[in-house]
Design a protein around this motif. Structure first.
Motif, short mmCIF file in Angstrom:
data_model
loop_
_atom_site.label_atom_id
_atom_site.label_comp_id
_atom_site.label_asym_id
_atom_site.label_seq_id
_atom_site.Cartn_x
_atom_site.Cartn_y
_atom_site.Cartn_z
N SER A 201 0.79 -1.13 0.09
CA SER A 201 -0.08 -0.04 -0.08
C SER A 201 0.98 1.19 0.05
CB SER A 201 -1.01 0.08 1.34
OG SER A 201 -0.23 0.14 2.41
N PRO A 202 0.55 2.24 -0.79
CA PRO A 202 1.28 3.54 -0.72
C PRO A 202 1.60 3.97 0.63
CG PRO A 202 -0.41 3.52 -2.63
CD PRO A 202 -0.58 2.39 -1.63
N ALA A 203 0.55 3.95 1.56
CA ALA A 203 0.56 4.56 2.81
C ALA A 203 1.56 3.68 3.63
CB ALA A 203 -0.72 4.28 3.60
N LEU A 204 1.90 2.35 3.47
CA LEU A 204 2.74 1.76 4.14
C LEU A 204 4.23 2.20 3.99
CD1 LEU A 204 3.40 -0.41 6.36
CD2 LEU A 204 3.37 -2.09 4.39
N ALA A 205 4.31 2.43 2.46
CA ALA A 205 5.78 2.79 1.95
C ALA A 205 6.08 4.42 2.75
CB ALA A 205 5.66 2.89 0.50
N GLN A 206 5.12 5.06 2.70
CA GLN A 206 5.24 6.53 3.15
C GLN A 206 5.64 6.40 4.65
OE1 GLN A 206 1.45 8.00 2.00
NE2 GLN A 206 2.30 9.65 0.97
N SER A 207 4.94 5.64 5.64
CA SER A 207 5.31 5.56 6.82
C SER A 207 6.75 4.94 7.19
CB SER A 207 4.44 4.41 7.37
OG SER A 207 4.56 2.94 7.11
N TYR A 208 7.28 3.91 6.29
CA TYR A 208 8.69 3.45 6.39
C TYR A 208 9.73 4.36 5.92
CZ TYR A 208 7.57 -1.03 8.49
OH TYR A 208 6.97 -2.03 9.18
N ALA A 209 9.17 5.15 4.72
CA ALA A 209 10.34 6.27 4.36
C ALA A 209 10.32 7.38 5.36
CB ALA A 209 9.53 6.66 3.09
N LYS A 210 9.11 7.68 6.09
CA LYS A 210 9.60 8.60 7.18
C LYS A 210 10.41 8.08 8.45
CE LYS A 210 6.65 11.22 10.51
NZ LYS A 210 5.34 11.46 11.04
N LYS A 211 10.01 6.90 8.84
CA LYS A 211 10.84 6.38 9.82
C LYS A 211 12.39 6.28 9.60
CE LYS A 211 7.10 3.31 11.50
NZ LYS A 211 6.55 2.17 11.97
N ALA A 212 12.42 5.69 8.08
CA ALA A 212 13.89 5.37 7.54
C ALA A 212 14.71 6.94 7.58
CB ALA A 212 13.92 5.04 6.24
N LYS A 213 14.04 7.95 7.18
CA LYS A 213 14.78 9.40 7.37
C LYS A 213 15.07 9.64 8.81
CE LYS A 213 13.95 14.13 5.73
NZ LYS A 213 12.99 14.88 5.11
N GLU A 214 14.31 9.31 9.83
CA GLU A 214 14.47 9.60 11.15
C GLU A 214 15.88 9.03 11.57
OE1 GLU A 214 10.93 8.40 13.13
OE2 GLU A 214 9.80 10.19 12.51
N VAL A 215 16.27 8.14 10.84
CA VAL A 215 17.41 7.37 11.61
C VAL A 215 18.54 7.23 10.48
CG1 VAL A 215 16.29 5.68 13.11
CG2 VAL A 215 16.67 5.00 10.80
N GLY A 216 18.25 8.30 9.63
CA GLY A 216 19.48 8.37 8.68
C GLY A 216 19.76 7.26 7.60
N VAL A 217 18.43 6.70 7.07
CA VAL A 217 18.50 5.75 6.27
C VAL A 217 17.49 6.37 5.00
CG1 VAL A 217 17.51 3.31 5.59
CG2 VAL A 217 18.76 3.79 7.77
#
Length: 309
Positions: A104-120
């Protein structure tokens, strides 16, 4: 890229196994460290090692803690969440996650946000094409997320390695590539429904489905119409499963949710979904082209086309 770059691939199903093999060969040609390959069923990774230059990873922690670029191609949203959640605590800053599943597009967005927060960096790179295209390295890659530098780093491992064409979308919203993938899968399921209806119409009206197939090949040569019609004509949907109904239903659910969120109406998708549900319930998890069986039954034929008494 540097020669110390470590890449990994998680998820060695029908699509992932082929893609991982191509990437492993590319890394070897560049004299990079062997691809780390991980699959929940470790035998799949061991099978890949027999034919390609890979190292078998024994855990997701090993993959996360030692990799600079991680490819993943998994079955559904649940598998993606389970895998990424397991890797997240162990990821190195600067790691690039290249997620190639249809989620789902929403799931991808949620992980992109989490990744950015930890420098990924999270790249959403779903692919269009069946397993046969994965084997031949002829997939279409849809890319969203990642800046220009990140894209330049990963592009040589994607094109022309697993595919010949990349469609680049926005850098700020990873969901764009998933939305485009769902548009693509809308066309796949819609073409299947259309061909199934036309094949059934030809047979029920006395023309014969074989003549419908001949017409499709003449008017629309070398297209999906003929490929799907051939599966229906020869009833190969039971033992040659390229796209299982359960996978199609997962994608259809995402397509219908996207349509709802966007205010679009997709009646053909709703009809396909009903036919797929009936086949799955009454017959089993065949290839999605088996929806023709339900249409045949509605027309007074049996599932595999012999006339009912």
């Amino acid at each position: 890229m540097t020669t110390s770059l470590q890449c990994s691939f998680v998820g060695l199903g029908a699509m992932g196994h082929a893609m991982a093999g191509h990437i492993a060969n590319k890394l070897s040609s560049l004299q990079y460290p062997p691809l780390l390959a991980f699959n929940r069923t470790q035998a799949r990774a061991k099978d890949l090692k027999k034919t390609h230059p890979v190292q078998v990873a024994t855990s997701l922690e090993q993959v996360a803690s030692s990799s600079d670029i991680i490819f993943s191609c998994l079955l559904n949203d649940g598998a993606v969440s389970e895998t990424i959640d397991a890797m997240f605590p162990h990821l190195k800053s600067g790691t690039i996650l290249i997620e190639q599943s249809t989620i789902s597009p929403a799931l991808a967005q949620s992980y992109a946000k989490k990744a950015k927060e930890v420098g990924v960096t999270y790249l959403a790179c779903p692919v269009m094409g069946p397993p046969s295209k994965a084997v031949s390295g002829d997939l279409t890659v849809l890319m969203a997320g990642g800046n220009t530098e990140v894209r330049a780093k990963v592009m040589p491992l994607l094109i022309p390695v697993i595919g010949k064409k990349v469609i680049e979308l926005g850098q700020d919203d990873v969901a764009e590539s998933l939305r485009l993938k769902l548009c693509g899968n809308f066309f796949i399921t819609s073409v299947v429904e259309m061909v199934a209806e036309g094949m059934t119409l030809g047979e029920a009206s006395g023309v014969g489905q074989d003549k419908v197939k001949e017409l499709l090949d003449a008017v629309f040569p070398n297209t999906l119409l003929g490929i799907y019609a051939d599966r229906m004509l020869n009833n190969t949907y039971k033992d040659q499963i390229a796209f299982p109904i359960t996978t199609a239903k997962k994608d259809v659910a995402h397509i219908l949710q996207l349509a709802k969120d966007s205010g679009a109406k997709l009646p053909i998708t709703e009809i396909f979904s009903e036919n797929a549900d009936k086949v799955l319930s009454d017959h089993g998890n065949y290839d999605l082209t088996s929806v023709v069986g339900n249409l045949r039954e509605k027309a007074g034929l049996d599932f595999d086309l012999k006339k009912k008494n």
